[in-house]
Design a protein around this motif. Structure first.
Motif, PDB file in Angstrom:
ATOM      1  N   GLN A 171       0.837  -1.198   0.000  1.00 55.49           N
ATOM      2  CA  GLN A 171       0.000   0.000   0.000  1.00 55.49           C
ATOM      3  C   GLN A 171       0.876   1.254   0.000  1.00 55.49           C
ATOM      4  O   GLN A 171       0.591   2.228  -0.689  1.00 55.49           O
ATOM      5  N   ARG A 172       1.951   1.215   0.761  1.00 55.63           N
ATOM      6  CA  ARG A 172       2.873   2.350   0.845  1.00 55.63           C
ATOM      7  C   ARG A 172       3.509   2.625  -0.515  1.00 55.63           C
ATOM      8  O   ARG A 172       3.696   3.773  -0.899  1.00 55.63           O
ATOM      9  N   GLU A 173       3.832   1.581  -1.274  1.00 53.45           N
ATOM     10  CA  GLU A 173       4.409   1.762  -2.608  1.00 53.45           C
ATOM     11  C   GLU A 173       3.446   2.511  -3.516  1.00 53.45           C
ATOM     12  O   GLU A 173       3.839   3.399  -4.270  1.00 53.45           O
ATOM     13  N   VAL A 174       2.164   2.168  -3.446  1.00 53.53           N
ATOM     14  CA  VAL A 174       1.146   2.857  -4.248  1.00 53.53           C
ATOM     15  C   VAL A 174       1.023   4.309  -3.799  1.00 53.53           C
ATOM     16  O   VAL A 174       1.053   5.232  -4.613  1.00 53.53           O
ATOM     17  N   ALA A 175       0.888   4.535  -2.499  1.00 55.78           N
ATOM     18  CA  ALA A 175       0.639   5.870  -1.965  1.00 55.78           C
ATOM     19  C   ALA A 175       1.829   6.815  -2.129  1.00 55.78           C
ATOM     20  O   ALA A 175       1.643   8.008  -2.354  1.00 55.78           O
ATOM     21  N   ALA A 176       3.032   6.300  -2.040  1.00 54.24           N
ATOM     22  CA  ALA A 176       4.226   7.147  -2.055  1.00 54.24           C
ATOM     23  C   ALA A 176       4.691   7.523  -3.457  1.00 54.24           C
ATOM     24  O   ALA A 176       5.680   8.234  -3.609  1.00 54.24           O
ATOM     25  N   ASN A 177       3.976   7.066  -4.490  1.00 56.05           N
ATOM     26  CA  ASN A 177       4.341   7.378  -5.868  1.00 56.05           C
ATOM     27  C   ASN A 177       3.170   8.019  -6.599  1.00 56.05           C
ATOM     28  O   ASN A 177       2.537   7.395  -7.442  1.00 56.05           O
ATOM     29  N   THR A 197       2.230  16.765  -0.831  1.00 55.36           N
ATOM     30  CA  THR A 197       3.545  17.007  -1.427  1.00 55.36           C
ATOM     31  C   THR A 197       3.485  18.037  -2.548  1.00 55.36           C
ATOM     32  O   THR A 197       4.513  18.422  -3.085  1.00 55.36           O
ATOM     33  N   GLY A 198       2.285  18.463  -2.921  1.00 54.69           N
ATOM     34  CA  GLY A 198       2.142  19.469  -3.965  1.00 54.69           C
ATOM     35  C   GLY A 198       2.072  18.911  -5.367  1.00 54.69           C
ATOM     36  O   GLY A 198       2.055  19.663  -6.335  1.00 54.69           O
ATOM     37  N   VAL A 199       2.046  17.590  -5.510  1.00 55.18           N
ATOM     38  CA  VAL A 199       1.932  16.972  -6.832  1.00 55.18           C
ATOM     39  C   VAL A 199       0.534  17.199  -7.398  1.00 55.18           C
ATOM     40  O   VAL A 199       0.368  17.426  -8.592  1.00 55.18           O
ATOM     41  N   TYR A 200      -0.476  17.153  -6.540  1.00 50.63           N
ATOM     42  CA  TYR A 200      -1.867  17.377  -6.944  1.00 50.63           C
ATOM     43  C   TYR A 200      -2.367  18.673  -6.322  1.00 50.63           C
ATOM     44  O   TYR A 200      -2.124  18.936  -5.144  1.00 50.63           O
ATOM     45  N   ALA A 201      -3.106  19.439  -7.102  1.00 47.93           N
ATOM     46  CA  ALA A 201      -3.789  20.615  -6.572  1.00 47.93           C
ATOM     47  C   ALA A 201      -5.100  20.113  -5.934  1.00 47.93           C
ATOM     48  O   ALA A 201      -5.859  19.411  -6.601  1.00 47.93           O
ATOM     49  N   PRO A 202      -5.356  20.451  -4.678  1.00 48.40           N
ATOM     50  CA  PRO A 202      -6.549  19.928  -4.000  1.00 48.40           C
ATOM     51  C   PRO A 202      -7.847  20.221  -4.727  1.00 48.40           C
ATOM     52  O   PRO A 202      -8.760  19.412  -4.715  1.00 48.40           O
ATOM     53  N   ASN A 203      -7.926  21.362  -5.414  1.00 48.31           N
ATOM     54  CA  ASN A 203      -9.154  21.700  -6.115  1.00 48.31           C
ATOM     55  C   ASN A 203      -9.262  21.047  -7.488  1.00 48.31           C
ATOM     56  O   ASN A 203     -10.215  21.290  -8.220  1.00 48.31           O
ATOM     57  N   SER A 204      -8.294  20.191  -7.837  1.00 47.02           N
ATOM     58  CA  SER A 204      -8.305  19.499  -9.120  1.00 47.02           C
ATOM     59  C   SER A 204      -8.478  17.987  -8.989  1.00 47.02           C
ATOM     60  O   SER A 204      -8.301  17.268  -9.961  1.00 47.02           O
ATOM     61  N   VAL A 205      -8.796  17.517  -7.781  1.00 44.35           N
ATOM     62  CA  VAL A 205      -8.909  16.078  -7.544  1.00 44.35           C
ATOM     63  C   VAL A 205     -10.369  15.708  -7.403  1.00 44.35           C
ATOM     64  O   VAL A 205     -11.121  16.313  -6.652  1.00 44.35           O
ATOM     65  N   LEU A 206     -10.783  14.685  -8.143  1.00 41.95           N
ATOM     66  CA  LEU A 206     -12.112  14.116  -8.024  1.00 41.95           C
ATOM     67  C   LEU A 206     -11.927  12.629  -7.770  1.00 41.95           C
ATOM     68  O   LEU A 206     -11.304  11.930  -8.562  1.00 41.95           O
ATOM     69  N   ALA A 207     -12.414  12.164  -6.651  1.00 39.75           N
ATOM     70  CA  ALA A 207     -12.249  10.743  -6.320  1.00 39.75           C
ATOM     71  C   ALA A 207     -13.576  10.155  -5.889  1.00 39.75           C
ATOM     72  O   ALA A 207     -14.397  10.811  -5.303  1.00 39.75           O
ATOM     73  N   GLY A 220      -6.838  -8.570  -4.744  1.00 37.72           N
ATOM     74  CA  GLY A 220      -8.103  -9.203  -4.407  1.00 37.72           C
ATOM     75  C   GLY A 220      -8.947  -8.368  -3.463  1.00 37.72           C
ATOM     76  O   GLY A 220      -8.540  -7.312  -2.979  1.00 37.72           O
ATOM     77  N   ALA A 221     -10.133  -8.885  -3.203  1.00 39.42           N
ATOM     78  CA  ALA A 221     -11.068  -8.205  -2.307  1.00 39.42           C
ATOM     79  C   ALA A 221     -10.491  -8.102  -0.897  1.00 39.42           C
ATOM     80  O   ALA A 221      -9.881  -9.047  -0.393  1.00 39.42           O
ATOM     81  N   GLY A 222     -10.684  -6.948  -0.279  1.00 39.59           N
ATOM     82  CA  GLY A 222     -10.268  -6.765   1.103  1.00 39.59           C
ATOM     83  C   GLY A 222      -8.784  -6.568   1.322  1.00 39.59           C
ATOM     84  O   GLY A 222      -8.303  -6.668   2.445  1.00 39.59           O
ATOM     85  N   THR A 223      -8.042  -6.255   0.269  1.00 36.00           N
ATOM     86  CA  THR A 223      -6.590  -6.120   0.406  1.00 36.00           C
ATOM     87  C   THR A 223      -6.132  -4.687   0.639  1.00 36.00           C
ATOM     88  O   THR A 223      -4.950  -4.442   0.838  1.00 36.00           O
ATOM     89  N   GLY A 224      -7.054  -3.721   0.591  1.00 37.58           N
ATOM     90  CA  GLY A 224      -6.698  -2.336   0.873  1.00 37.58           C
ATOM     91  C   GLY A 224      -6.463  -1.470  -0.344  1.00 37.58           C
ATOM     92  O   GLY A 224      -5.753  -0.470  -0.252  1.00 37.58           O
ATOM     93  N   LYS A 225      -7.052  -1.822  -1.477  1.00 36.16           N
ATOM     94  CA  LYS A 225      -6.874  -1.011  -2.684  1.00 36.16           C
ATOM     95  C   LYS A 225      -7.405   0.402  -2.486  1.00 36.16           C
ATOM     96  O   LYS A 225      -6.713   1.371  -2.797  1.00 36.16           O
ATOM     97  N   THR A 226      -8.617   0.524  -1.980  1.00 33.59           N
ATOM     98  CA  THR A 226      -9.215   1.847  -1.779  1.00 33.59           C
ATOM     99  C   THR A 226      -8.397   2.654  -0.788  1.00 33.59           C
ATOM    100  O   THR A 226      -8.145   3.852  -1.001  1.00 33.59           O
ATOM    101  N   ARG A 227      -7.954   2.026   0.265  1.00 32.80           N
ATOM    102  CA  ARG A 227      -7.120   2.710   1.268  1.00 32.80           C
ATOM    103  C   ARG A 227      -5.831   3.218   0.622  1.00 32.80           C
ATOM    104  O   ARG A 227      -5.424   4.358   0.841  1.00 32.80           O
TER     105      ARG A 227
END
Length: 65
Positions: free
Chosen positions: A20-26, A55-65, A36-43
Motif C-alpha cells: 500500500q505504501r508503494e502505491v501511496a508514495a508514488n 507534497t504538492g503533486v496534486y492541486a486539492p481543487n483538481s482532484v475528483l475521487a 483481491g477483495a479486502g486487500t486495501g486497494k481503496t485505502r
C-alpha cells in the motif's frame, strides 16, 4: 487554546503495509493496482491522493475521487 497539529506528507503513509505504501508514495503518473477483495486497494488509492496533495503533486481543487 491548543496549537493546531501540523501533518507532514510522510504521516499519510503511516499505518500502510509495504504494498500500500508503494502505491501511496508514488503519486506521479499512472499506476495500476491489481489485488483481491479486502486487500486495501481503496485505502492505498485514497492515501495516494492525500500524499499527492500534501507534497504538492496534486492541486486539492483538481482532484475528483
Amino acid at each position: 487554546m491548543t496549537t493546531p497539529t501540523r501533518y507532514d506528507a510522510d504521516s499519510v503513509l503511516e499505518g500502510l503495509d509495504p504494498e500500500q505504501r508503494e502505491v501511496a508514495a508514488n503519486p506521479s503518473g499512472a499506476m495500476c493496482v491489481l489485488a483481491g477483495a479486502g486487500t486495501g486497494k481503496t485505502r492505498a488509492i485514497t492515501h495516494r491522493i492525500a500524499y499527492g496533495v500534501r507534497t504538492g503533486v496534486y492541486a486539492p481543487n483538481s482532484v475528483l475521487a
